[in-house]
Design a protein around this motif. Structure first.
Motif, mmCIF file in Angstrom:
data_model
loop_
_atom_site.group_PDB
_atom_site.id
_atom_site.type_symbol
_atom_site.label_atom_id
_atom_site.label_comp_id
_atom_site.label_asym_id
_atom_site.label_seq_id
_atom_site.Cartn_x
_atom_site.Cartn_y
_atom_site.Cartn_z
ATOM 1 N N VAL A 77 -25.653 -39.114 10.329
ATOM 2 C CA VAL A 77 -26.763 -38.316 10.867
ATOM 3 C C VAL A 77 -26.240 -37.263 11.827
ATOM 4 O O VAL A 77 -26.619 -36.084 11.759
ATOM 5 C CB VAL A 77 -27.783 -39.230 11.587
ATOM 6 C CG1 VAL A 77 -28.792 -38.386 12.366
ATOM 7 C CG2 VAL A 77 -28.506 -40.107 10.580
ATOM 8 N N PHE A 81 -26.464 -33.099 11.393
ATOM 9 C CA PHE A 81 -27.072 -32.224 12.390
ATOM 10 C C PHE A 81 -26.055 -31.210 12.939
ATOM 11 O O PHE A 81 -26.409 -30.070 13.239
ATOM 12 C CB PHE A 81 -27.679 -33.038 13.535
ATOM 13 C CG PHE A 81 -29.056 -33.553 13.228
ATOM 14 C CD1 PHE A 81 -30.128 -32.680 13.065
ATOM 15 C CD2 PHE A 81 -29.300 -34.906 13.066
ATOM 16 C CE1 PHE A 81 -31.400 -33.135 12.760
ATOM 17 C CE2 PHE A 81 -30.574 -35.382 12.763
ATOM 18 C CZ PHE A 81 -31.623 -34.492 12.611
ATOM 19 N N ALA A 193 -30.606 -30.457 8.273
ATOM 20 C CA ALA A 193 -31.324 -31.176 9.326
ATOM 21 C C ALA A 193 -32.320 -32.159 8.721
ATOM 22 O O ALA A 193 -32.481 -33.283 9.201
ATOM 23 C CB ALA A 193 -32.052 -30.186 10.241
ATOM 24 N N GLY A 194 -32.983 -31.727 7.636
ATOM 25 C CA GLY A 194 -33.935 -32.599 6.964
ATOM 26 C C GLY A 194 -33.258 -33.821 6.355
ATOM 27 O O GLY A 194 -33.757 -34.941 6.442
ATOM 28 N N SER A 197 -32.434 -36.152 9.149
ATOM 29 C CA SER A 197 -33.633 -36.860 9.613
ATOM 30 C C SER A 197 -34.030 -37.966 8.651
ATOM 31 O O SER A 197 -34.410 -39.067 9.046
ATOM 32 C CB SER A 197 -34.797 -35.873 9.775
ATOM 33 O OG SER A 197 -34.481 -34.881 10.718
ATOM 34 N N THR A 198 -33.942 -37.668 7.345
ATOM 35 C CA THR A 198 -34.280 -38.663 6.332
ATOM 36 C C THR A 198 -33.353 -39.874 6.424
ATOM 37 O O THR A 198 -33.791 -41.028 6.336
ATOM 38 C CB THR A 198 -34.175 -38.060 4.916
ATOM 39 O OG1 THR A 198 -35.086 -36.949 4.820
ATOM 40 C CG2 THR A 198 -34.513 -39.087 3.848
ATOM 41 N N ALA A 200 -31.687 -40.799 9.090
ATOM 42 C CA ALA A 200 -31.938 -41.489 10.368
ATOM 43 C C ALA A 200 -33.151 -42.393 10.286
ATOM 44 O O ALA A 200 -33.176 -43.484 10.867
ATOM 45 C CB ALA A 200 -32.118 -40.468 11.478
ATOM 46 N N LEU A 201 -34.165 -41.963 9.555
ATOM 47 C CA LEU A 201 -35.422 -42.717 9.483
ATOM 48 C C LEU A 201 -35.445 -43.739 8.349
ATOM 49 O O LEU A 201 -36.376 -44.535 8.251
ATOM 50 C CB LEU A 201 -36.597 -41.749 9.300
ATOM 51 C CG LEU A 201 -36.834 -40.765 10.449
ATOM 52 C CD1 LEU A 201 -37.923 -39.770 10.083
ATOM 53 C CD2 LEU A 201 -37.195 -41.532 11.734
#
Length: 204
Positions: A77, A81, A193-194, A197-198, A200-201
């Protein structure tokens, strides 16, 4: 040794745009065909540790160890980023050819390698994916897994190179338009970035 189902499924998996595809396409647009080949090579090499983990049974540890999975996940992640921020802030003009850029082949391969090696979901994916295509009657399952892994890697490299070459075709239009360059950089940055985020979540 491998079935038509394996080839079709692998091709579909490789064709789905992900981190490696985005990186290879952006490299093809910015630096050209030769650079996109190095990017594809790095992304393909980044698959090797995941395949080895699957073949050697280490993926089971990743699957059961929440700490190991989370550490590798958040390292990935952070790197995604970092790439997103670097891409967003890069204000230099797109290079007309590979020699016009200070980016080296080694750095492109390393970036592609890190993008894929820092994604623990790949290990879990191969743990669930490859064993399905090992023939039950085979007397050498390890060798069968190695052949399947090699085939998947070759397909990945070829498809990524095609993506990079396709991006190169549109370079002239991109280079002639600073506005298009700006929007492409923002788009690539937002995509990285998307993806970060995906990841990370995502749950295990």
């Amino acid at each position: 040794m491998f079935s038509l189902e394996f080839l079709i499924t692998s091709l579909i998996v490789v064709l789905i745009p992900g981190t490696g595809v985005v990186f290879t396409v952006s490299t093809g647009l910015v630096l050209g065909r030769k650079a996109s080949v190095f990017a594809a090579l790095g992304c393909t090499a980044g698959i090797v540790p995941h395949l080895l983990a699957t073949v050697l049974g280490l993926a089971a540890i990743m699957h059961t160890s929440a700490l190991a999975f989370q550490v590798l996940k958040y390292a990935g992640v952070a790197y995604l980023f970092y790439i997103a921020i670097a891409t967003w802030h890069d204000k230099s003009a797109f290079a007309v050819d590979g020699s016009a850029s200070s980016t080296t082949a080694v750095s492109l391969v390393l970036k592609g390698f890190l993008l894929n090696i820092l994604n623990p979901k790949l290990t879990i994916f191969f743990l669930a994916f490859l064993p399905q295509f090992v023939q039950p009657a085979t007397t050498e399952p390890l060798m069968h897994l190695m052949v399947l892994s090699a085939t998947f890697m070759v397909m990945t490299f070829v498809v990524f190179v095609v993506y990079g070459f396709m991006a190169h075709v549109f370079r002239t239009a991109v280079i002639e338009s600073p506005r298009v360059q700006a929007w492409l950089r923002r788009g690539f940055a937002a995509t990285f970035a998307g993806l970060g985020s995906t990841l990370a979540l995502s749950e295990k």
